[in-house]
Design a protein around this motif. Structure first.
Motif, PDB file in Angstrom:
ATOM      1  N   SER A  41       0.824  -1.205   0.000  1.00 51.34           N
ATOM      2  CA  SER A  41       0.000   0.000   0.000  1.00 51.34           C
ATOM      3  C   SER A  41       0.858   1.255   0.000  1.00 51.34           C
ATOM      4  O   SER A  41       0.608   2.206  -0.760  1.00 51.34           O
ATOM      5  CB  SER A  41      -0.928  -0.011   1.221  1.00 51.34           C
ATOM      6  N   ARG A  42       1.912   1.271   0.836  1.00 47.14           N
ATOM      7  CA  ARG A  42       2.768   2.467   0.877  1.00 47.14           C
ATOM      8  C   ARG A  42       3.508   2.646  -0.444  1.00 47.14           C
ATOM      9  O   ARG A  42       3.657   3.768  -0.941  1.00 47.14           O
ATOM     10  CB  ARG A  42       3.765   2.370   2.030  1.00 47.14           C
ATOM     11  N   SER A  43       3.986   1.528  -1.019  1.00 51.81           N
ATOM     12  CA  SER A  43       4.696   1.614  -2.291  1.00 51.81           C
ATOM     13  C   SER A  43       3.790   2.182  -3.376  1.00 51.81           C
ATOM     14  O   SER A  43       4.194   3.043  -4.172  1.00 51.81           O
ATOM     15  CB  SER A  43       5.200   0.224  -2.709  1.00 51.81           C
ATOM     16  N   PHE A  44       2.553   1.693  -3.411  1.00 49.07           N
ATOM     17  CA  PHE A  44       1.603   2.175  -4.416  1.00 49.07           C
ATOM     18  C   PHE A  44       1.315   3.658  -4.204  1.00 49.07           C
ATOM     19  O   PHE A  44       1.303   4.442  -5.165  1.00 49.07           O
ATOM     20  CB  PHE A  44       0.320   1.364  -4.337  1.00 49.07           C
ATOM     21  N   ASP A  45       1.096   4.052  -2.953  1.00 45.82           N
ATOM     22  CA  ASP A  45       0.806   5.461  -2.673  1.00 45.82           C
ATOM     23  C   ASP A  45       1.975   6.351  -3.090  1.00 45.82           C
ATOM     24  O   ASP A  45       1.774   7.443  -3.636  1.00 45.82           O
ATOM     25  CB  ASP A  45       0.508   5.657  -1.187  1.00 45.82           C
ATOM     26  N   ARG A  46       3.197   5.882  -2.826  1.00 48.07           N
ATOM     27  CA  ARG A  46       4.367   6.678  -3.212  1.00 48.07           C
ATOM     28  C   ARG A  46       4.477   6.803  -4.728  1.00 48.07           C
ATOM     29  O   ARG A  46       4.794   7.861  -5.261  1.00 48.07           O
ATOM     30  CB  ARG A  46       5.638   6.031  -2.649  1.00 48.07           C
TER      31      ARG A  46
END
Length: 850
Positions: A41-46
């Motif tokens: 999720s964090r990777s996608f948001d970044r």
């Protein structure tokens, strides 16, 4: 008392280690799940934030469906010029992205996923809006393409090589590979890979020339997103939905969170199963040690310890074990997350993940859940320890015999099991929404496991006699002693078998359910399809021209297409459509008519429809009724009902209409499958050869399959998912095996004098090892018997509400037999250490032990 509790942990290192391991493994999968999904999720948001940092507005067509992998809608590309003329707009770029294409190399070998996931085409955006990482060049001219890096590597492609691409419309086109792309280090997104083209090329492949699916806008310095949104909205009116960059990124993150929510829930279920198995191991371990320490607790009471202090000494041990095990499990979960990611990638579910995210929620849930489960599992043994009378300190004996349970206690345990079964039945048959149904099913299953586990001591005697009899035929006296030992303490044996029961039950249930699904699909296909050969693209991109072209071959009697589409009712509920050509459909398919005949299908017009019987009843429709279906643009099409049919295998869906209606009114340019019937007397080899030659020339992304090959391909895709389930469930089985090792080790310890006496009267070391192995095998097989029985019951229950959809309960007897064999082997493996220790007992020291 705290010192006493911790000293007990230090002095019983083996027991402590195995109990810790049960907690660690259970917590690890839960922690690993959270770490994995949080990292994704964090990777996608970044990635979205980085690639979209210059996107101040995004325009999409009003008909575009929301969510990951949703279908696209389009608006005229003239809208781009209109947006460019708005005051405050600095940069504008139109694009198309997210529709499927099929790619093969110059030898006709498919490039991309083989799991049925699509290859998604998109127009390469300008660098300021790009969220992909590129190697090589970005496609900018006609005839150029960039592919996912790993897909190109797997296909042996290098920059400069040529590939052929089948789009949604038109014939196959040839392209030169100019570069590769990745998305956050991943070559796919949920199994789908990427193919980038120039915008004009993408428009041609999608069948929407001079149209766009989105417009990205960058604002002038000093113009806020809100201000620009208001100006652009006034300029475009209702032609497009306008979102600010922040709104769009939040929408995309929400879509991914929804997808990850399903993944998280699925993986957490396996983690909770592992914890449930671990709780049986912990309960059994504490029960055994409390029984072994009866004299010790009695002595404590004699010298003044209160019941509360004795209770606390056991709970303190559990608290320490649970806390330390949970911390170790959290650390193990961090290491497990990449392995889970690799497991998902192995079945085509590749998602971007850069870095490791350990959220506070992960720490709290992992440590809290592991500690609470451990403490709760120890409470019943702790209460028994508290009730040890001081007079026990003056008595010899090593094992407290299992007390006969009263009718009231047995009734409560039976009622508990019945409650679990009732909750499962309510979840299955009460017609509730998906979420509450799944919750009731899960809670009910857990209660059933616990209830059966508490009742299983009653079954130890009969089961030991049944599963121990074959061992007696070859094991002699050692096998008989092993059988007697398992019956001597039924509570202990049942607790050990119950931990294995859970894992085996779920493995059996998954095997039964998947086998039923495969049998249902195969049965539905056999009943509905007359064709000898099948031609399809795994991603559903079979060109509509295949069937007409194949039907002209000398060795082919008939060929027809099945086109699948989607529509909606006025209230927004989805409707599945099947499009058939009335002129030839009856030659390749069979319809199970309840009202109508093949002549009804032959006479079908664009204004007519055939309805699935139960769907018609749910909509209060009958032959002669009229109704309307709506396409993605909200445009209605009216139909008159001409016939009713059954479709228990969901082969045709809710409504059958003509092929052209699905194509034109409901925007489905490609067909699902082309079905082919060979001419009388034509051999399979000749038919295949002629079809393959035609496809190689005109449709090089496709190849023919026989009925059997098609079914094997579908079954193979299901088997991949089955293997993932097996791997995840294997963790709970491993925990159960450590429980068997723990029980045997403790049993050998308390029976040191008994084993020494056996050696003293002539038993060989080999016979001692056989006795311990026999106990392990009998216990394992008891767990397998209970597990398979529960798995079959669960499979039968779940299959009942699906029966109306064509689901067939098909018991995989071979798999169940393999489960029994593997359980016996697992028992032998688990007994290696304890058996070796038992055979090496010093005879003199053992027989003189007090």
């Amino acid at each position: 008392m705290n010192r006493f509790a911790f000293r007990g942990l230090r002095e019983r290192k083996a027991r402590t280690a195995f109990t810790l391991l049960a907690v660690v493994l259970g917590v690890a999968l839960i922690a690993g799940t959270f770490v994995l999904t949080d990292s994704i999720s964090r990777s996608f948001d970044r990635l979205v934030a980085t690639g979209g940092e210059n996107v101040d507005l995004r325009l999409i067509a009003p008909e575009t469906e929301e969510g990951f992998g949703a279908s696209l809608a389009y608006f005229p590309d003239t809208l781009e010029a209109k947006v460019r003329g708005v005051d405050g707009v600095q940069f504008v770029a139109g694009g198309i992205g997210g529709f499927p294409v099929s790619v093969v190399d110059d030898r006709g070998k498919r490039v991309g996923p083989v799991t049925g996931a699509p290859t998604l085409a998109f127009s390469a955006p300008p660098p300021r809006f790009d969220i992909f990482e590129h190697k090589g060049d970005t496609p900018s001219a006609m005839g150029e393409v960039a592919l996912s890096e790993q897909a190109a590597k797997n296909a042996g492609l290098s920059i400069g090589d040529r590939v052929r691409v089948q789009g949604l419309v038109g014939t196959v086109r040839s392209y030169r590979l100019v570069g590769t792309v990745t998305f956050g280090g991943a070559s796919s997104l949920g199994g789908a890979i990427f193919a980038a083209f120039s915008l004009p090329e993408t428009q041609a492949l999608s069948g929407h020339p001079k149209q766009l699916a989105e417009i990205l806008v960058q604002a002038d310095d000093g113009v806020t997103q809100a201000e620009l949104k208001q100006r652009v909205s006034e300029a475009v009116g209702s032609a497009a939905i306008v979102r600010t960059g922040e709104e769009d990124r939040a929408e995309q993150s929400a879509d991914l969170s929804e997808i990850l929510g399903y993944l998280t829930t699925g993986l957490l279920i396996f983690g909770l199963v592992a914890l449930l198995v671990g709780s049986f191991v912990i309960f059994n371990t504490f029960s055994i040690t409390v029984a072994q320490r009866t004299r010790e607790f009695g002595m404590l009471r004699t010298i003044g310890a209160s019941r509360r202090q004795v209770l606390w000494s056991v709970v303190a041990e559990a608290l320490a074990l649970g806390f330390v095990g949970s911390i170790l499990g959290l650390a193990a979960g961090v290491g497990l997350a990449p392995l889970l990611s690799g497991l998902l990638s192995a079945v085509g579910l590749d998602l971007p993940s850069s870095g490791t995210v350990i959220a506070v929620r992960t720490v709290v849930v992992a440590i809290g859940l592991g500690t609470v489960v451990t403490v709760l599992s120890s409470l019943a043994p702790a209460v028994r320890a508290m009730r040890v009378p001081p007079v026990e300190a003056m008595q010899e004996g090593t094992v407290t015999p299992t007390k006969r349970q009263g009718h009231l206690v047995l009734g409560i345990k039976a009622a508990f099991s019945i409650l679990g079964l009732a909750l499962m039945l309510i979840g299955l048959f009460a017609g509730l929404d998906v979420s509450p149904s799944l919750i009731l099913l899960g809670v009910g299953a857990v209660i059933v496991f616990i209830g059966v586990g508490t009742l299983s001591p009653l079954l130890v005697g009969p089961l030991a006699a049944v599963v121990g009899r074959p061992l007696g035929w070859t094991g002699g006296v050692a096998a008989k002693i092993a059988q007697g030992n398992t019956v001597r303490s039924p509570g202990r044996t049942a607790g050990t078998a119950a931990s294995l029961m859970v894992g085996v039950a779920l493995v059996a249930f998954v095997a039964i359910f998947v086998n039923g699904f495969k049998a249902s699909f195969s049965g539905a296909f056999e009943k509905a399809v007359v064709g000898d050969f099948v031609v399809l693209d795994p991603t559903g991109l079979t060109p509509e021209g295949v069937a007409p072209a194949v039907s002209k071959l000398p060795s082919v009697a008939a060929a027809a297409s099945l086109r699948s589409g989607r529509a909606e009712l006025k209230d927004g509920k989805g409707v599945s459509l099947a499009g058939l050509d009335p002129a030839v459909a009856t030659q390749v398919i069979r319809v199970a008519w309840t009202q109508g005949s093949d002549d009804t299908l032959r006479r079908l017009t664009p204004q007519d429809a055939l309805l699935k019987q139960d769907w018609a009843e749910s909509q209060s429709l009958s032959v002669g009724s009229t109704f309307a279906l709506y396409n993605a643009k909200g445009e209605p099409t009216s139909f008159t009902v001409r016939g009713l049919y059954e479709d228990r295998g969901q082969f045709f869906g809710d409504v059958i209409v003509t092929d052209r209606v699905v194509r034109d009114q409901f925007d489905t340019p490609t067909v699902t499958v082309a079905l082919i019937v060979a001419a009388p007397g034509a051999s399979d080899g000749v038919v295949r050869s002629e079809i393959a030659g035609l496809l190689e020339r005109d449709f090089p992304t496709l190849e023919p399959q026989t009925r059997k090959e098609f079914l094997d391909m579908q079954v193979g895709a299901v088997n991949q998912i089955l293997y993932v389930f097996y791997v995840l469930l294997a963790l709970s089985v491993v925990i159960a095996l450590f429980g068997i090792v723990n029980t045997l080790a403790l049993s050998v310890y308390e029976r040191t004098r008994e084993l020494g006496m056996l050696r003293a009267v002539g038993a060989s070391r080999r016979q001692i090892r056989r006795i311990v192995r026999g106990e392990a095998v009998i216990t394992s097989l008891m767990g397998a018997v209970l597990g398979v029985a529960i798995g079959v019951i669960f499979g039968a229950l779940v299959s009942r509400p699906l029966e109306s959809e064509g689901f067939v309960l098909a018991i995989p007897w071979g798999t169940l037999v393999v489960l029994f064999v593997l359980s016996a082997i697992a028992g032998v493996v688990a007994a290696i250490g304890p058996a070796r220790r038992a055979s090496r007992i010093d005879v003199l020291a053992a027989v003189t032990q007090q």
